[in-house]
Design a protein around this motif. Sequence first.
Motif, PDB file in Angstrom:
ATOM      1  N   LEU A   1       0.830  -1.210   0.000  1.00 46.78           N
ATOM      2  CA  LEU A   1       0.000   0.000   0.000  1.00 46.78           C
ATOM      3  C   LEU A   1       0.863   1.257   0.000  1.00 46.78           C
ATOM      4  CD1 LEU A   1      -2.957  -0.719   2.450  1.00 46.78           C
ATOM      5  CD2 LEU A   1      -3.088  -0.166   0.035  1.00 46.78           C
ATOM      6  N   MET A   2       1.916   1.218   0.831  1.00 47.35           N
ATOM      7  CA  MET A   2       2.824   2.360   0.918  1.00 47.35           C
ATOM      8  C   MET A   2       3.478   2.619  -0.442  1.00 47.35           C
ATOM      9  SD  MET A   2       5.804   2.686   3.694  1.00 47.35           S
ATOM     10  CE  MET A   2       7.410   2.587   3.001  1.00 47.35           C
ATOM     11  N   ALA A   3       3.978   1.536  -1.060  1.00 46.43           N
ATOM     12  CA  ALA A   3       4.646   1.674  -2.363  1.00 46.43           C
ATOM     13  C   ALA A   3       3.661   2.145  -3.423  1.00 46.43           C
ATOM     14  CB  ALA A   3       5.273   0.346  -2.772  1.00 46.43           C
ATOM     15  N   ALA A   4       2.434   1.588  -3.389  1.00 44.01           N
ATOM     16  CA  ALA A   4       1.432   1.978  -4.390  1.00 44.01           C
ATOM     17  C   ALA A   4       1.091   3.452  -4.248  1.00 44.01           C
ATOM     18  CB  ALA A   4       0.180   1.120  -4.236  1.00 44.01           C
ATOM     19  N   ALA A   5       0.971   3.915  -2.991  1.00 41.28           N
ATOM     20  CA  ALA A   5       0.626   5.324  -2.769  1.00 41.28           C
ATOM     21  C   ALA A   5       1.755   6.238  -3.232  1.00 41.28           C
ATOM     22  CB  ALA A   5       0.316   5.554  -1.291  1.00 41.28           C
ATOM     23  N   VAL A   6       2.989   5.892  -2.872  1.00 41.90           N
ATOM     24  CA  VAL A   6       4.128   6.755  -3.232  1.00 41.90           C
ATOM     25  C   VAL A   6       4.328   6.748  -4.749  1.00 41.90           C
ATOM     26  CG1 VAL A   6       6.622   7.100  -3.000  1.00 41.90           C
ATOM     27  CG2 VAL A   6       5.279   6.431  -1.014  1.00 41.90           C
ATOM     28  N   PHE A   7       4.384   5.557  -5.341  1.00 43.50           N
ATOM     29  CA  PHE A   7       4.653   5.463  -6.782  1.00 43.50           C
ATOM     30  C   PHE A   7       3.469   6.021  -7.587  1.00 43.50           C
ATOM     31  CE2 PHE A   7       4.516   2.974 -10.775  1.00 43.50           C
ATOM     32  CZ  PHE A   7       5.715   3.407 -11.319  1.00 43.50           C
TER      33      PHE A   7
END
Lengths: 403, 134
Positions: free
Chosen positions: A28-34
């Motif tokens: 989720l963190m990676a999806a939000a940042v990217f």
Amino acid sequence: MVSLRNIPIKNLKSNPGKTTAILIFTALMAAAVFGGTLIVRGMQQGLANVRTRLGADILVTPADAKNEFDAQTFLIQAEPGYFYMDASVLDEVRAVEGVDKASPQLFLASATASCCSAKLQIIAFDPETDFTIQPWIRETFGGAQKLGLLDVIVGANVTVYDDYILRLYNNDCRVIGQFAPTGSTLDNAVYTNFETIKVLIDSSFDTKLNKCQSFDTNDVISSVMISLKDGYDAENVAETIESTISGVSTATSKKMVSGIVESLNSISGTVRAFIVIFCLLGTLMTVLLFALMISERKKEFASLSIIGASKRILYRMVAEESAYVNLTGGLLGIILSAVLILGFSNLIGQKLEIGFALPDAGQITIFALFTLGLVMLAAILSALIAAKQVSSPDTGLILKEGE
Amino acid sequence: MFQKKISLKAVMPAFFLLLLLLGTATVFHPCDMKEDGTWMHCHDVQTAVITGSIILTVLLAAAAVIKNRWVKLIGYGVAVIGAAVMFFLPGDIMQMCMMHTMRCYAVMRPFVRIMCVLTAISAAFLLIRTCKNK
């Protein structure tokens, strides 16, 4: 066979619940940042494209075309339309102080296509004086392209299936090329020269599909694109044009992109806030869950310590577990958001009501690496905190617990 | 003849195809009818995708429940090829509408492509596993 190399993966597999939870938070963190970075960059790229492609400082249109032409939304959600004014306006505009170049354009909207309900905006330019579309042509095709009679260049959103022939008002126009996407309504248009559009306008009259009364196509233009001499203010020159030439309305490039700039600022602010929130929450949850997972395995580490595993080996094991789980989650998040954003980019652009153009592959790769870097930072933080628990010294006491 | 236990992995491709079928028929449908009551070109693509999904779902469901190795190999093999063909149906093999801003391009095509990729990957995984289990 158990070896030091495969112990971290076996450990993660033996804790499926917590491992999955960490994977989900990291993804989720990676999806939000990217995803967030890609969207913000896409909007910025769209704005930059529109600014470059607009090419003119001022756009002059007939004053009575206000229903058909709204300067603030023209570049992001315009419906195909057409309006005309007397061609003599061009000479009057050229005579205004501060005007360096002035080039006329002629518009027409196609009738509904046979395949669907689509209408095309047809924009004609004068190759002798044009300074907005021809640079775009040179950039796209690597040189000047001479448009013959019934030759057209289509925007990125126009699909041509039948042997590069576009049928407009019973005329078969030859498609000689397609522009790269800009993320604006310029992608929905068909570009041609005055010679061709005059044939098309005459055909629209013949087929009774033109809303205007018949006129001589040599006597009309739809707009004048203006480039100013250095040192002249666009707003002042626009005011002078409106006050000296009757029946015209002006729009400066600043005014035309102002709507996009406002939307960009508000949307990118919200997206950035979401990125920060997801990043902090993701890191916090990853650290907490990982620390919990390690803390439950104190006996296991104590046993390993007793059979000769040094602290360095234990630290390495914890660090590898953290790296594996965060890297997998990070990659999953990046792939998920990339698939959704790249796949539905057209829809995203429409819903945001702003020029949206995807960055190139190089930039996308950099964003992906940056996101992975952030995820790995969270992994390092998790490992550092968990390592403190591993290094608690009294293995004897730990093993005696619960006896 | 039939499998006593069916694993989650064995039904994944059929599940993705079912999602494709339902999605294309409902939320991710193509453009609406024209004002004159006729259908746009993309409607034919929707019909083709739905028909293809039904056939492949039945085939994959059979491959998941029937024990015979050859049925599995044929089922998964056809599913991989079928998903690859369906990937190219909207806009490449079959014509759609004129503008990329229209619903068929903006909504239906990406959905069909994502689901086809997921189906092909999961069916290919099962095909390889079946090949290895002699």
